[in-house]
Scaffold this motif. Structure first.
Motif, short mmCIF file in Angstrom:
data_model
loop_
_atom_site.label_atom_id
_atom_site.label_comp_id
_atom_site.label_asym_id
_atom_site.label_seq_id
_atom_site.Cartn_x
_atom_site.Cartn_y
_atom_site.Cartn_z
N UNK A 150 0.87 -1.19 0.00
CA UNK A 150 0.00 0.00 0.00
C UNK A 150 0.90 1.23 0.00
N UNK A 151 0.77 2.07 -1.03
CA UNK A 151 1.64 3.23 -1.20
C UNK A 151 0.99 4.49 -0.64
N UNK A 152 1.83 5.42 -0.17
CA UNK A 152 1.31 6.73 0.23
C UNK A 152 1.25 7.64 -0.99
N UNK A 153 0.90 8.90 -0.77
CA UNK A 153 0.73 9.82 -1.90
C UNK A 153 2.04 10.16 -2.59
N UNK A 154 3.17 9.82 -1.96
CA UNK A 154 4.47 10.06 -2.59
C UNK A 154 5.00 8.82 -3.30
N UNK A 155 4.22 7.74 -3.26
CA UNK A 155 4.62 6.52 -3.96
C UNK A 155 5.49 5.59 -3.16
N UNK A 156 5.58 5.80 -1.85
CA UNK A 156 6.38 4.93 -0.99
C UNK A 156 5.47 4.03 -0.15
N UNK A 157 5.94 2.81 0.17
CA UNK A 157 5.12 1.93 1.01
C UNK A 157 4.84 2.57 2.37
N UNK A 158 3.59 2.47 2.80
CA UNK A 158 3.19 3.01 4.10
C UNK A 158 3.89 2.23 5.21
N UNK A 159 4.45 2.96 6.18
CA UNK A 159 5.11 2.36 7.33
C UNK A 159 4.35 2.77 8.60
N UNK A 160 3.35 1.97 8.97
CA UNK A 160 2.54 2.27 10.16
C UNK A 160 2.06 0.96 10.77
N UNK A 161 3.01 0.10 11.15
CA UNK A 161 2.69 -1.25 11.62
C UNK A 161 2.27 -1.25 13.08
N UNK A 162 1.41 -2.20 13.44
CA UNK A 162 0.94 -2.32 14.81
C UNK A 162 0.23 -1.07 15.30
N UNK A 163 -0.37 -0.33 14.39
CA UNK A 163 -0.85 1.00 14.71
C UNK A 163 -2.33 1.13 14.96
N UNK A 164 -2.78 2.37 14.93
CA UNK A 164 -4.18 2.70 15.13
C UNK A 164 -4.50 4.01 14.45
N UNK A 165 -5.79 4.32 14.34
CA UNK A 165 -6.24 5.51 13.63
C UNK A 165 -7.00 6.43 14.59
N UNK A 166 -6.69 7.71 14.52
CA UNK A 166 -7.39 8.75 15.28
C UNK A 166 -8.13 9.65 14.30
N UNK A 167 -9.43 9.87 14.54
CA UNK A 167 -10.14 10.90 13.77
C UNK A 167 -10.10 12.18 14.59
#
Length: 478
Positions: A150-167
């Motif tokens: 899964x790439x970010x907007x710059x074309x690099x693989x996302x690095x967010x392992x073991x994580x969580x999301x905040x709204x």
């Protein structure tokens, strides 16, 4: 020391006695016959009620479920499951002498998953050619592909392992925090687990939960001070962030450990902004107990809780946080005692608390279980495996992943996103993400651990899809 941690042996006996079905009746001989009749009558009534429930019309059962889940919405396209038919490749040829000296063990899909030289490795870790690139619009736009890069907007693989999301309501933006593992994988010593030096906590922002912008490393490692918790030789795992509306601070909790996993502590950091930088405050063993896999949960009333694996991962502890979210209070409980669960992912639905956990098998995948409670402090009941689809081995291995977070989908009360990591112990930086639809609704398919019959709350289901998307028209602001 907390009272629940005082005399653990006595408390375990109390817990055991609390849920034990008595095998003796303490009564005089003259009343035994009467008691037997009464018990027999009660059991007969219970059996008749269960029989009635089994044979009553399906539409009546449906009405009961509808009353309990009045906001239940059905998504046929998400509730459907796909099957996987991954064949184990034939064993490599061996000489008769080698076979006689060491007979070949039966190979399982998990063995193939862990074997970096497996012929079917591409089934679990598709190559870069199949990457999810949010900057390329077309038929695949907004679709999740579990297991792909899964790439970010710059074309690099996302690095967010073991994580969580905040709204973040103030910026109306989602922030995804996780372990930034973009470094070489190695073993600190012969028997040590695969690891990557601490780099820090990565942060990504999004308005649509699909297109993620890299906001940088918001909590960085310490390069020179070997005594610091965040020195690169140590362990930082499972960072989670919540917002405190009273102090207007963003608070991060994480698992802090040494290379041998003997420190077993939690760490706390704080920031004025969701994108950091976060200032690291301290680490501690909460309630004086070892703490490894953990998460934090913010309830509807603003009270926050720490949930962590303890007692050598044999049980979980739940404890409330102070009003500023910077420490634990003296209120805590032991739950899932003796069940050896980790990777807790907690969420709430219509007043009931649910939690997904994994077993303790290191980097190897195992069977997920769901648990439910009317109070976050327990008692918690185990309801069984939530995984639907794939095949039997996929379900028993949580689709070859491990839980990390459950994210509610705004405007759809019974729809959530199950967030998990497909760990790649041979190259941890290439670990993948599995985001799958999770729904609450319908009857559970396994009885409770300690109580007779089935629970009143609904089943948790995680549906396997090779490709899926959120319902069109969902709105993050509702």
């Amino acid at each position: 020391m907390l009272n629940y941690l005082g005399d653990k042996k006595d408390e375990r006996m109390k817990m055991r006695n609390r849920y034990r079905k008595s095998t003796a009746l303490r009564c005089d001989a003259g009343s035994r016959c009467l008691i037997s009749v009464v018990i027999g009558s009660l059991m007969g009534c219970i059996l008749l009620l269960n029989l009635y429930s089994a044979i009553r019309p399906a539409d009546e059962i449906g009405q009961h479920i509808h009353l309990r889940t009045s906001h239940h919405l059905h998504f046929p396209e998400l509730e459907e499951v796909e099957e996987e038919n991954i064949q184990i490749p034939p064993p490599r040829k061996r000489s008769p002498r080698a076979t006689k000296r060491r007979p070949k063990k039966t190979t399982t899909l998990i063995d193939e998953f862990l074997d970096e030289d497996s012929q079917i490795r591409h089934k679990f870790f598709p190559d870069q050619k199949t990457s999810i690139d949010p900057m390329i619009t077309g038929n695949d736009s907004m679709f999740y592909y579990p297991g792909r890069v899964w790439l970010d907007t710059e074309g690099n693989p996302i690095q967010a392992h073991g994580g969580g999301v905040l709204f973040d309501e103030r910026s109306e933006t989602y922030y995804w925090y996780g372990e930034y593992k973009d470094g070489p994988t190695y073993h600190a010593h012969k028997k040590g687990a695969a690891r990557v030096d601490i780099i820090g906590v990565g942060c990504y922002s999004s308005k649509d939960l699909w297109t993620w912008k890299n906001e940088g490393i918001v909590l960085t490692a310490e390069e020179t001070d070997e005594t610091h918790d965040l020195h690169k030789s140590n362990v930082l795992e499972r960072p989670k962030v919540i917002y405190n509306s009273r102090t207007r601070k963003y608070v991060m909790w994480m698992h802090i450990d040494d290379v041998n996993y003997t420190k077993a502590s939690v760490g706390v950091a704080i920031s004025d902004y969701p994108t950091g930088p976060f200032d690291y405050l301290y680490s501690k063993r909460p309630h004086g107990c070892d703490s490894r896999d953990m998460t934090i949960f913010k309830d509807d009333d603003g009270t926050a809780y720490l949930i962590y694996s303890s007692e050598d991962n044999s049980e979980l502890h739940v404890g409330s946080l102070s009003e500023d979210y910077l420490d634990v209070t003296n209120v805590a409980r032991r739950i899932l005692i003796g069940q050896h669960r980790e990777a807790p992912a907690l969420f709430k639905h219509q007043g009931t608390y649910y939690m997904v956990t994994s077993g303790c098998t290191g980097w190897a995948p195992n069977e997920a279980l769901t648990h439910a409670a009317e109070s976050i402090m327990g008692p918690w009941e185990t309801m069984g495996n939530p995984c639907m689809g794939g095949n039997k081995m996929f379900r028993l291995a949580t689709f070859f992943s491990q839980s990390t977070f459950v994210l509610p989908v705004p405007s759809y009360p019974n729809l959530f996103i199950f967030m998990a990591d497909r760990w790649n112990p041979a190259d941890l930086r290439d670990s993948r993400y599995l985001w799958l639809p999770l729904m609450v609704g319908g009857l559970v398919d396994e009885p409770l651990d300690y109580n007779f019959g089935f629970p009143l709350w609904s089943r948790v289901s995680i549906y396997w899809h090779r490709k899926w998307r959120l319902p069109q028209g969902w709105n993050s602001l509702k």
